[in-house]
Design a protein around this motif. Structure first.
Motif, short mmCIF file in Angstrom:
data_model
loop_
_atom_site.label_atom_id
_atom_site.label_comp_id
_atom_site.label_asym_id
_atom_site.label_seq_id
_atom_site.Cartn_x
_atom_site.Cartn_y
_atom_site.Cartn_z
N VAL A 1 -130.77 49.80 -14.29
CA VAL A 1 -130.59 48.26 -15.12
C VAL A 1 -129.50 48.52 -16.17
O VAL A 1 -128.56 47.70 -16.32
CB VAL A 1 -131.71 48.08 -15.57
CG1 VAL A 1 -131.78 47.00 -16.47
CG2 VAL A 1 -132.90 47.73 -14.66
N ALA A 2 -129.47 49.75 -16.80
CA ALA A 2 -128.62 49.87 -17.87
C ALA A 2 -127.05 49.88 -17.56
O ALA A 2 -126.04 49.07 -18.18
CB ALA A 2 -128.66 50.93 -18.77
N TYR A 3 -126.87 50.25 -16.31
CA TYR A 3 -125.75 50.59 -15.67
C TYR A 3 -125.03 49.24 -15.33
O TYR A 3 -123.96 48.80 -15.31
CB TYR A 3 -125.67 51.55 -14.43
CG TYR A 3 -124.37 51.21 -13.48
CD1 TYR A 3 -123.27 51.68 -13.95
CD2 TYR A 3 -124.21 50.43 -12.47
CE1 TYR A 3 -122.03 51.76 -13.33
CE2 TYR A 3 -123.03 50.34 -11.56
CZ TYR A 3 -121.87 50.84 -12.18
OH TYR A 3 -120.66 50.56 -11.38
N GLU A 4 -125.97 48.35 -14.63
CA GLU A 4 -125.41 47.20 -14.44
C GLU A 4 -125.07 45.94 -15.77
O GLU A 4 -124.19 45.38 -15.59
CB GLU A 4 -126.77 46.11 -13.67
CG GLU A 4 -126.86 46.81 -12.32
CD GLU A 4 -125.93 46.69 -11.24
OE1 GLU A 4 -124.96 45.79 -11.41
OE2 GLU A 4 -125.76 47.44 -10.37
N TRP A 5 -126.04 46.29 -16.84
CA TRP A 5 -125.61 45.55 -17.87
C TRP A 5 -124.18 46.06 -18.34
O TRP A 5 -123.27 45.17 -19.00
CB TRP A 5 -126.63 45.78 -19.13
CG TRP A 5 -127.95 44.84 -18.93
CD1 TRP A 5 -129.04 45.16 -18.49
CD2 TRP A 5 -127.91 43.69 -19.31
NE1 TRP A 5 -130.10 44.24 -18.28
CE2 TRP A 5 -129.19 43.15 -19.17
CE3 TRP A 5 -127.22 42.74 -20.17
CZ2 TRP A 5 -129.70 41.92 -19.51
CZ3 TRP A 5 -127.73 41.51 -20.59
CH2 TRP A 5 -129.08 40.85 -20.07
N LEU A 6 -124.09 47.52 -18.49
CA LEU A 6 -122.84 47.78 -19.32
C LEU A 6 -121.73 47.65 -18.31
O LEU A 6 -120.46 47.21 -18.95
CB LEU A 6 -122.96 49.21 -19.61
CG LEU A 6 -123.79 49.54 -20.75
CD1 LEU A 6 -123.97 51.12 -20.68
CD2 LEU A 6 -123.46 49.13 -21.73
N SER A 7 -121.63 47.56 -16.84
CA SER A 7 -120.53 47.76 -16.20
C SER A 7 -120.26 46.23 -15.72
O SER A 7 -118.74 46.06 -15.61
CB SER A 7 -120.82 48.53 -14.89
OG SER A 7 -121.72 47.82 -14.19
N SER A 8 -121.04 45.26 -15.77
CA SER A 8 -120.77 43.81 -15.45
C SER A 8 -120.22 42.94 -16.64
O SER A 8 -119.71 41.96 -16.27
CB SER A 8 -122.25 43.33 -14.91
OG SER A 8 -123.02 43.14 -16.14
N GLY A 9 -120.31 43.52 -17.77
CA GLY A 9 -119.82 42.71 -18.88
C GLY A 9 -120.85 41.72 -19.75
O GLY A 9 -120.89 41.09 -20.31
N LEU A 10 -121.78 41.80 -18.82
CA LEU A 10 -123.23 41.05 -19.36
C LEU A 10 -123.64 41.49 -20.92
O LEU A 10 -123.94 40.81 -21.59
CB LEU A 10 -124.15 41.06 -18.50
CG LEU A 10 -124.08 39.94 -17.20
CD1 LEU A 10 -125.47 40.17 -16.21
CD2 LEU A 10 -124.24 38.46 -17.72
#
Ligand SMILES: Cc1ncc(COP(=O)(O)O)c(C=O)c1O
Length: 327
Positions: free
Chosen positions: A212-221
């Motif tokens: 989840v943390a990866y998705e937040w950080l890497s997506s720009g969200l």
């Protein structure tokens, strides 16, 4: 650990490495350890790296659970005063005895509990001093992303030439405390020692949380989310300051925090801290009294992040009446 989750973990460390670069911190994924929040970072560091009986210098007052963590690991705590610009280098120099092992734990950005932001000038002074004194630093930057007026100065870690600074970050304050994702940045050798203890402690942080943390950080969200958070915090800070002016006025003293979500309210009242606390509690207001942080016995910490805006207003209004002896 399966191959897939191993990959996710390396990806998260890479994403954190990219994120840290924006703050001026150059850290390879191998010098980053994912931990279950900044509190675990403090625990792991206390157990594995700090020596029993050594001294931890820290701002007075400081983050409450850091105190108990250091104490549980057998450290002596030595509080250093602060002014508007952060921790006082002169006092640190006076108290530091070079022949004893010690470390400086500091929260330069929007300090808990006072909300103070360490100025650029003060950061330089502290960096010069610790270099001279050979004093390692533990930098806690959990509030750094919550700036409200201007981007804060670079973290101390960004100027760390000799690998003298351990840096801690977390998603707890800016994204979600329940995710339990934070990080420690240090030299690869130190990170390996801490990783070993982390492994023995809990086998690693939840891979679901890491994904989840990866998705937040890497997506720009994450960046987008921070913009929304800032908007909300600005509104809340405004309401809180306005209500303080209106109802506390000359019965208290406070600073305008430039980020984070704390206002450190010093009060002037004939009532004792205990009386103010219990009268407030009767009115449904739970105060965070300053004397749990240090001997400061005339201050309260107000957080404007969590409570509903109406509750902030009525809470401060009631506190005003109590301080005037009318509540
Ligand atoms: C200065 C400071 N460090 C660390 C923590 C712990 O953060 P986490 O929830 O990431 O463990 C807090 C939380 O209150 C804090 O204020």
């Amino acid at each position: 650990m399966g191959m897939r989750s191993r990959k996710v973990i390396l990806k998260l460390r890479q994403a954190i490495s990219d994120y840290l670069l924006q703050k001026g911190i150059l850290a390879s994924p191998y010098s980053i350890l994912i931990v279950s929040g900044a509190l675990q970072a403090l625990q792991l560091i206390s157990i594995r790296l700090l020596q029993k009986g050594s001294t931890v210098f820290l701002e007075k007052p400081s983050y409450l659970y850091s105190l108990s963590t250091f104490q549980a690991a057998g450290m002596h705590l030595s509080g250093i005063g602060m002014d508007e610009e952060g921790i006082l280098p002169k006092e640190l120099k006076e108290k530091n005895n070079k022949s004893e092992r010690s470390i400086l734990y500091t929260i330069p950005n929007f300090h808990n509990p006072t909300g103070i932001l360490m100025t650029e000038e003060r950061r330089k002074e502290i960096l010069q001093l610790v270099e001279k004194e050979q004093l390692p630093i533990l930098e806690d930057d959990v509030y750094g992303d919550l700036w409200l007026d201007n981007l804060p100065p670079s973290p101390l870690k960004a100027a760390d030439k000799n690998g003298n600074i351990l840096y801690i970050g977390s998603l707890s304050k800016s994204l979600s405390p329940g995710l339990r994702i934070g990080w420690i940045v240090g030299s690869q050798a130190v990170i390996e020692r801490l990783a070993d203890l982390k492994m023995q402690t809990d086998y690693g942080s939840s891979s679901l949380s890491q994904k989840v943390a990866y998705e937040w950080l890497s997506s720009g969200l994450y960046e987008q989310h921070l913009e929304q958070i800032r908007e909300q915090l600005l509104i809340r800070r405004e309401v809180t300051l306005k209500t303080l002016n209106e109802y506390i006025g000359d019965l208290g003293q406070w600073r305008i925090p430039q980020g984070g979500f704390f206002i450190w309210l010093r009060v002037f009242s004939d009532l004792s801290m205990r009386e103010i606390y219990s009268r407030s509690l009767e009115k449904g207001i739970l105060l965070n009294p300053g004397n749990i942080y240090s001997q400061t016995n005339t201050a309260f910490q107000i957080s404007f992040a969590n409570a509903a805006i109406e509750d902030i207003e009525t809470g401060i209004q009631k506190l005003g009446f109590i301080l005037r002896g009318e509540g």
